[in-house]
Design a protein around this motif. Structure first.
Motif, PDB file in Angstrom:
ATOM      1  N   ALA A 138       8.454   0.641  -5.495  1.00  0.00           N
ATOM      2  CA  ALA A 138       8.323  -0.820  -5.439  1.00  0.00           C
ATOM      3  C   ALA A 138       8.598  -1.295  -4.017  1.00  0.00           C
ATOM      4  O   ALA A 138       9.196  -0.583  -3.207  1.00  0.00           O
ATOM      5  N   VAL A 139       8.160  -2.519  -3.729  1.00  0.00           N
ATOM      6  CA  VAL A 139       8.417  -3.156  -2.434  1.00  0.00           C
ATOM      7  C   VAL A 139       9.010  -4.530  -2.719  1.00  0.00           C
ATOM      8  O   VAL A 139       8.498  -5.279  -3.549  1.00  0.00           O
ATOM      9  N   SER A 140      10.105  -4.837  -2.040  1.00  0.00           N
ATOM     10  CA  SER A 140      10.709  -6.166  -2.178  1.00  0.00           C
ATOM     11  C   SER A 140      10.924  -6.742  -0.783  1.00  0.00           C
ATOM     12  O   SER A 140      10.594  -6.107   0.216  1.00  0.00           O
ATOM     13  N   GLN A 141      11.490  -7.927  -0.757  1.00  0.00           N
ATOM     14  CA  GLN A 141      11.678  -8.611   0.525  1.00  0.00           C
ATOM     15  C   GLN A 141      13.065  -9.221   0.562  1.00  0.00           C
ATOM     16  O   GLN A 141      13.545  -9.777  -0.429  1.00  0.00           O
ATOM     17  N   LYS A 142      13.705  -9.139   1.730  1.00  0.00           N
ATOM     18  CA  LYS A 142      15.005  -9.776   1.934  1.00  0.00           C
ATOM     19  C   LYS A 142      15.050 -10.305   3.360  1.00  0.00           C
ATOM     20  O   LYS A 142      14.844  -9.548   4.305  1.00  0.00           O
ATOM     21  N   ILE A 165      11.540   3.958   8.123  1.00  0.00           N
ATOM     22  CA  ILE A 165      10.806   5.113   7.612  1.00  0.00           C
ATOM     23  C   ILE A 165      10.361   5.995   8.774  1.00  0.00           C
ATOM     24  O   ILE A 165       9.821   5.511   9.767  1.00  0.00           O
ATOM     25  N   LEU A 166      10.586   7.294   8.642  1.00  0.00           N
ATOM     26  CA  LEU A 166      10.206   8.244   9.683  1.00  0.00           C
ATOM     27  C   LEU A 166       8.810   8.809   9.467  1.00  0.00           C
ATOM     28  O   LEU A 166       8.104   9.118  10.415  1.00  0.00           O
ATOM     29  N   GLN A 167       8.420   8.968   8.182  1.00  0.00           N
ATOM     30  CA  GLN A 167       7.119   9.575   7.886  1.00  0.00           C
ATOM     31  C   GLN A 167       6.630   9.054   6.545  1.00  0.00           C
ATOM     32  O   GLN A 167       7.409   8.830   5.623  1.00  0.00           O
ATOM     33  N   VAL A 168       5.319   8.892   6.449  1.00  0.00           N
ATOM     34  CA  VAL A 168       4.666   8.500   5.199  1.00  0.00           C
ATOM     35  C   VAL A 168       3.597   9.537   4.910  1.00  0.00           C
ATOM     36  O   VAL A 168       2.824   9.903   5.791  1.00  0.00           O
ATOM     37  N   HIS A 215       0.815  -1.220   0.000  1.00  0.00           N
ATOM     38  CA  HIS A 215       0.000   0.000   0.000  1.00  0.00           C
ATOM     39  C   HIS A 215       0.847   1.268   0.000  1.00  0.00           C
ATOM     40  O   HIS A 215       0.356   2.359  -0.269  1.00  0.00           O
ATOM     41  N   MET A 216       2.140   1.139   0.271  1.00  0.00           N
ATOM     42  CA  MET A 216       3.018   2.310   0.324  1.00  0.00           C
ATOM     43  C   MET A 216       3.512   2.736  -1.061  1.00  0.00           C
ATOM     44  O   MET A 216       4.085   3.822  -1.201  1.00  0.00           O
ATOM     45  N   ILE A 217       3.285   1.899  -2.070  1.00  0.00           N
ATOM     46  CA  ILE A 217       3.693   2.274  -3.426  1.00  0.00           C
ATOM     47  C   ILE A 217       2.910   3.525  -3.827  1.00  0.00           C
ATOM     48  O   ILE A 217       1.698   3.588  -3.679  1.00  0.00           O
TER      49      ILE A 217
END
Length: 156
Positions: free
Chosen positions: A115-119, A138-141, A87-89
């Protein structure tokens, strides 16, 4: 004819047993069969007691099956970090930039998530400025506000 000492069998049996935390159908039926085989023939087990034991076991078995089903449901509901943060994209995020050698904070930067990935089970946000940042850093969205360009120019 050879006579075998019955106490020899008992001496070779383990003196301790390791209790099982599970009582399944097989164990319950073994206990029930032992009760039936060793009951006093002049005073057999009451039918009601027998039915009560069977009902109790049936209820226990259904409860255990329900608990297993709930565990499976909970496991299937665990969401991957990619889905969790997707949802942050398109959102704008602010994050700290640190010196890679000293770890000191240099500045806060803001960029759009593309984009969002995973590691290793962690969500990584890929940003428009080329940076990759862990989601928990992340400090702010905030929503991106677009200038519509409508400034009433050219209208009379």
């Amino acid at each position: 004819m050879t006579v075998i000492d019955p106490s020899l069998y008992l001496k070779n049996q383990p003196t301790t047993r390791t209790p099982s935390p599970d009582l399944g159908k097989d164990e319950f039926l073994k206990i029930l069969m032992t009760q039936l085989q060793n009951q006093d023939p002049t005073s057999p087990m009451d039918d009601r007691e027998f039915i009560s034991q069977m009902t109790t076991f049936s209820t226990l078995e259904q409860t255990m099956n329900m608990a297993k089903s709930i565990d499976n449901l909970v496991q299937s509901q665990m969401i991957s970090p990619v889905v969790q943060y997707s949802h942050m994209i398109g959102k704008e995020v602010t994050y700290e930039v640190k010196d890679k050698e000293t770890g000191k904070k240099l500045e806060n930067k803001t960029s759009e998530v593309i984009a969002v990935s995973q590691k290793d089970g962690w969500a990584i946000l890929e940003l428009a400025d080329g940076e990759k940042v862990y989601a928990d850093a992340i400090l702010q969205v905030s929503s991106i506000t677009e200038n519509s360009g409508d400034t009433n120019e050219g209208s009379d």
